[in-house]
Design a protein around this motif. Structure first.
Motif, PDB file in Angstrom:
ATOM      1  N   THR A 173       0.819  -1.215   0.000  1.00 58.43           N
ATOM      2  CA  THR A 173       0.000   0.000   0.000  1.00 58.43           C
ATOM      3  C   THR A 173       0.851   1.263   0.000  1.00 58.43           C
ATOM      4  N   ARG A 174       2.060   1.132  -0.448  1.00 58.14           N
ATOM      5  CA  ARG A 174       2.969   2.291  -0.506  1.00 58.14           C
ATOM      6  C   ARG A 174       2.335   3.429  -1.306  1.00 58.14           C
ATOM      7  N   PRO A 175       2.352   4.645  -0.779  1.00 57.45           N
ATOM      8  CA  PRO A 175       1.757   5.784  -1.502  1.00 57.45           C
ATOM      9  C   PRO A 175       2.417   5.993  -2.852  1.00 57.45           C
ATOM     10  N   GLU A 176       1.603   6.295  -3.852  1.00 55.34           N
ATOM     11  CA  GLU A 176       2.146   6.540  -5.189  1.00 55.34           C
ATOM     12  C   GLU A 176       2.912   7.849  -5.244  1.00 55.34           C
ATOM     13  N   VAL A 177       2.408   8.856  -4.553  1.00 52.40           N
ATOM     14  CA  VAL A 177       3.075  10.149  -4.523  1.00 52.40           C
ATOM     15  C   VAL A 177       4.200  10.107  -3.499  1.00 52.40           C
ATOM     16  N   GLN A 178       5.403  10.430  -3.947  1.00 54.24           N
ATOM     17  CA  GLN A 178       6.580  10.440  -3.081  1.00 54.24           C
ATOM     18  C   GLN A 178       7.086  11.880  -2.976  1.00 54.24           C
ATOM     19  N   ARG A 179       6.972  12.482  -1.820  1.00 48.52           N
ATOM     20  CA  ARG A 179       7.297  13.889  -1.636  1.00 48.52           C
ATOM     21  C   ARG A 179       8.781  14.086  -1.320  1.00 48.52           C
ATOM     22  N   ASP A 180       9.342  15.126  -1.930  1.00 46.55           N
ATOM     23  CA  ASP A 180      10.735  15.476  -1.686  1.00 46.55           C
ATOM     24  C   ASP A 180      10.937  15.742  -0.199  1.00 46.55           C
ATOM     25  N   THR A 181      11.837  14.953   0.422  1.00 42.35           N
ATOM     26  CA  THR A 181      11.983  14.974   1.880  1.00 42.35           C
ATOM     27  C   THR A 181      13.451  14.935   2.269  1.00 42.35           C
ATOM     28  N   VAL A 182      13.761  15.584   3.371  1.00 46.99           N
ATOM     29  CA  VAL A 182      15.077  15.443   4.009  1.00 46.99           C
ATOM     30  C   VAL A 182      14.854  14.980   5.435  1.00 46.99           C
ATOM     31  N   TRP A 183      15.394  13.800   5.741  1.00 49.73           N
ATOM     32  CA  TRP A 183      15.410  13.325   7.128  1.00 49.73           C
ATOM     33  C   TRP A 183      16.493  14.103   7.835  1.00 49.73           C
ATOM     34  N   LEU A 184      16.166  14.709   8.970  1.00 52.15           N
ATOM     35  CA  LEU A 184      17.096  15.621   9.624  1.00 52.15           C
ATOM     36  C   LEU A 184      17.346  15.230  11.064  1.00 52.15           C
ATOM     37  N   GLY A 185      18.625  15.001  11.377  1.00 54.14           N
ATOM     38  CA  GLY A 185      19.052  14.762  12.741  1.00 54.14           C
ATOM     39  C   GLY A 185      19.975  15.864  13.202  1.00 54.14           C
ATOM     40  N   GLY A 186      20.498  15.739  14.416  1.00 52.36           N
ATOM     41  CA  GLY A 186      21.359  16.761  14.985  1.00 52.36           C
ATOM     42  C   GLY A 186      22.576  17.053  14.128  1.00 52.36           C
ATOM     43  N   GLY A 187      22.942  18.328  14.045  1.00 45.20           N
ATOM     44  CA  GLY A 187      24.126  18.725  13.293  1.00 45.20           C
ATOM     45  C   GLY A 187      23.974  18.643  11.791  1.00 45.20           C
ATOM     46  N   GLY A 188      22.758  18.446  11.311  1.00 38.92           N
ATOM     47  CA  GLY A 188      22.536  18.341   9.875  1.00 38.92           C
ATOM     48  C   GLY A 188      22.690  16.949   9.325  1.00 38.92           C
ATOM     49  N   ARG A 189      22.806  15.951  10.217  1.00 44.32           N
ATOM     50  CA  ARG A 189      22.900  14.563   9.762  1.00 44.32           C
ATOM     51  C   ARG A 189      21.623  14.159   9.036  1.00 44.32           C
ATOM     52  N   SER A 190      21.798  13.383   7.962  1.00 44.20           N
ATOM     53  CA  SER A 190      20.646  12.856   7.240  1.00 44.20           C
ATOM     54  C   SER A 190      20.917  11.386   6.910  1.00 44.20           C
ATOM     55  N   VAL A 191      20.268  10.869   5.903  1.00 40.94           N
ATOM     56  CA  VAL A 191      20.428   9.456   5.534  1.00 40.94           C
ATOM     57  C   VAL A 191      20.618   9.359   4.033  1.00 40.94           C
ATOM     58  N   GLY A 192      21.143   8.238   3.583  1.00 40.53           N
ATOM     59  CA  GLY A 192      21.373   8.023   2.161  1.00 40.53           C
ATOM     60  C   GLY A 192      20.072   7.829   1.401  1.00 40.53           C
ATOM     61  N   ALA A 193      20.077   8.260   0.152  1.00 37.34           N
ATOM     62  CA  ALA A 193      18.869   8.164  -0.680  1.00 37.34           C
ATOM     63  C   ALA A 193      18.514   6.728  -1.026  1.00 37.34           C
ATOM     64  N   ASP A 194      19.474   5.802  -0.887  1.00 41.04           N
ATOM     65  CA  ASP A 194      19.207   4.388  -1.176  1.00 41.04           C
ATOM     66  C   ASP A 194      19.404   3.529   0.069  1.00 41.04           C
ATOM     67  N   SER A 195      19.343   4.160   1.225  1.00 39.81           N
ATOM     68  CA  SER A 195      19.574   3.456   2.485  1.00 39.81           C
ATOM     69  C   SER A 195      18.312   2.756   2.967  1.00 39.81           C
ATOM     70  N   LEU A 196      18.468   1.951   4.009  1.00 42.22           N
ATOM     71  CA  LEU A 196      17.306   1.318   4.633  1.00 42.22           C
ATOM     72  C   LEU A 196      16.353   2.374   5.170  1.00 42.22           C
ATOM     73  N   ALA A 197      16.892   3.436   5.745  1.00 41.63           N
ATOM     74  CA  ALA A 197      16.035   4.518   6.245  1.00 41.63           C
ATOM     75  C   ALA A 197      15.182   5.097   5.128  1.00 41.63           C
ATOM     76  N   ALA A 198      15.796   5.304   3.964  1.00 43.64           N
ATOM     77  CA  ALA A 198      15.051   5.866   2.828  1.00 43.64           C
ATOM     78  C   ALA A 198      13.966   4.906   2.354  1.00 43.64           C
ATOM     79  N   ARG A 199      14.214   3.624   2.457  1.00 43.42           N
ATOM     80  CA  ARG A 199      13.205   2.642   2.028  1.00 43.42           C
ATOM     81  C   ARG A 199      12.021   2.628   2.980  1.00 43.42           C
ATOM     82  N   TRP A 200      12.302   2.790   4.273  1.00 46.46           N
ATOM     83  CA  TRP A 200      11.183   2.939   5.205  1.00 46.46           C
ATOM     84  C   TRP A 200      10.428   4.240   4.908  1.00 46.46           C
ATOM     85  N   MET A 201      11.141   5.320   4.661  1.00 51.54           N
ATOM     86  CA  MET A 201      10.503   6.602   4.366  1.00 51.54           C
ATOM     87  C   MET A 201       9.564   6.497   3.171  1.00 51.54           C
TER      88      MET A 201
END
Length: 286
Positions: A173-201
């Motif tokens: 049931t993954r949404p068809e529309v995928q919105r441009d997003t930046v996962w943001l942690g302390g100090g500007g840390r984010s995640v890779g676009a092909d990472s496990l985090a991105a797949r959950w996102m």
């Protein structure tokens, strides 16, 4: 969805390793062996008692095991700042992540993740303690493989299948529309676009923006803000340089982006606790 990867293979059974027997390892072994021999009935068969030496296997154990199977979880699982399961975890003794801290509890299965000291592996084998070492997951398939492996080891296959079914339903049931997003942690840390985090996102309808070094600066947030700023609240009350960075107005979003706060604790392991968070994020994104 990105192309699926071959799931990593967990190591189950007695740990085995070919290592040199230096004096230090043998002294550690002698200490633990002496403790074990002093325990009554250590060699006798006992009901399954499972100890976890890693926060991520703590969470799997707490979600899959029968209460009577849990012998110990790590001290991190007792902390509210580290896992949503802290209340349940406090029902059980904690350990410091070492074999020595749990051998007196006489577990017959030890769970851990990402490998560990070879000395510990050899000691566990000599003490007759079965171990299950899971690799760190790199894909959703790896997450499911880890659930399946732990559930099988615990004799809780039905519980494992139920968790996997919930992940599979999110993928269907993954949404068809995928919105441009930046996962943001302390100090500007984010995640890779092909990472496990991105797949959950992606299962919540968020497309992680590719970033150099998986980081974003305040200037980038000002000049090219994402549609969604997915802010982790991990240790938000902690006084640190990274948290001060997050308190900057630009790190809280601009008029051109929407800020969504996510429970940073579940992103540490990115295991089955992510299911509930993805459901919550989907509902909030509507």
């Amino acid at each position: 969805m990105p192309a699926s990867r071959t799931p990593s293979t967990p190591t189950i059974g007695m740990w085995s390793a070919t290592t040199r027997r230096d004096g230090r390892s043998m002294r550690v072994f002698a200490c633990i062996l002496a403790i074990s021999l002093a325990l009554p009935g250590v060699a006798e068969a006992a009901p399954r008692r499972v100890a976890s030496l890693n926060l991520c296997t703590d969470e799997l154990l707490l979600m899959l095991a029968r209460p009577g199977q849990i012998a110990s979880v790590t001290h991190l699982a007792h902390k509210k700042a580290e896992t949503p399961l802290w209340r349940e975890a406090r029902r059980y003794p904690d350990n410091d992540g070492s074999l020595l801290s749990i051998v007196g509890m006489r577990p017959d299965l030890v769970l851990t993740m990402g490998g560990g000291a070879r000395d510990r592996a050899r000691i566990a084998e000599r003490l007759g303690i079965e171990t299950l070492d899971l690799p760190f997951p790199q894909s959703l398939e790896d997450v499911e493989a880890g659930i399946r492996a732990v559930a099988r080891a615990l004799g809780r296959e039905d519980a494992g299948r139920n968790l996997i079914a919930r992940i599979d339903e999110l993928q269907r049931t993954r949404p068809e529309v995928q919105r441009d997003t930046v996962w943001l942690g302390g100090g500007g840390r984010s995640v890779g676009a092909d990472s496990l985090a991105a797949r959950w996102m992606a299962l919540a309808g968020f497309r992680q923006r590719p970033l150099r070094g998986d980081r974003i600066s305040l200037e980038q947030l000002l000049v090219a803000p994402p549609e969604i700023l997915l802010r982790s609240d991990y240790r938000s009350g902690q006084y640190s340089g990274e948290q001060r960075w997050l308190n900057h107005p630009l790190a809280k979003g601009t008029s051109r982006s929407r800020t969504v706060v996510t429970d940073g604790r579940v992103w540490t392991c990115m295991g089955p606790l992510m299911v509930g968070e993805i459901v919550r994020l989907r509902a909030g994104a509507k």
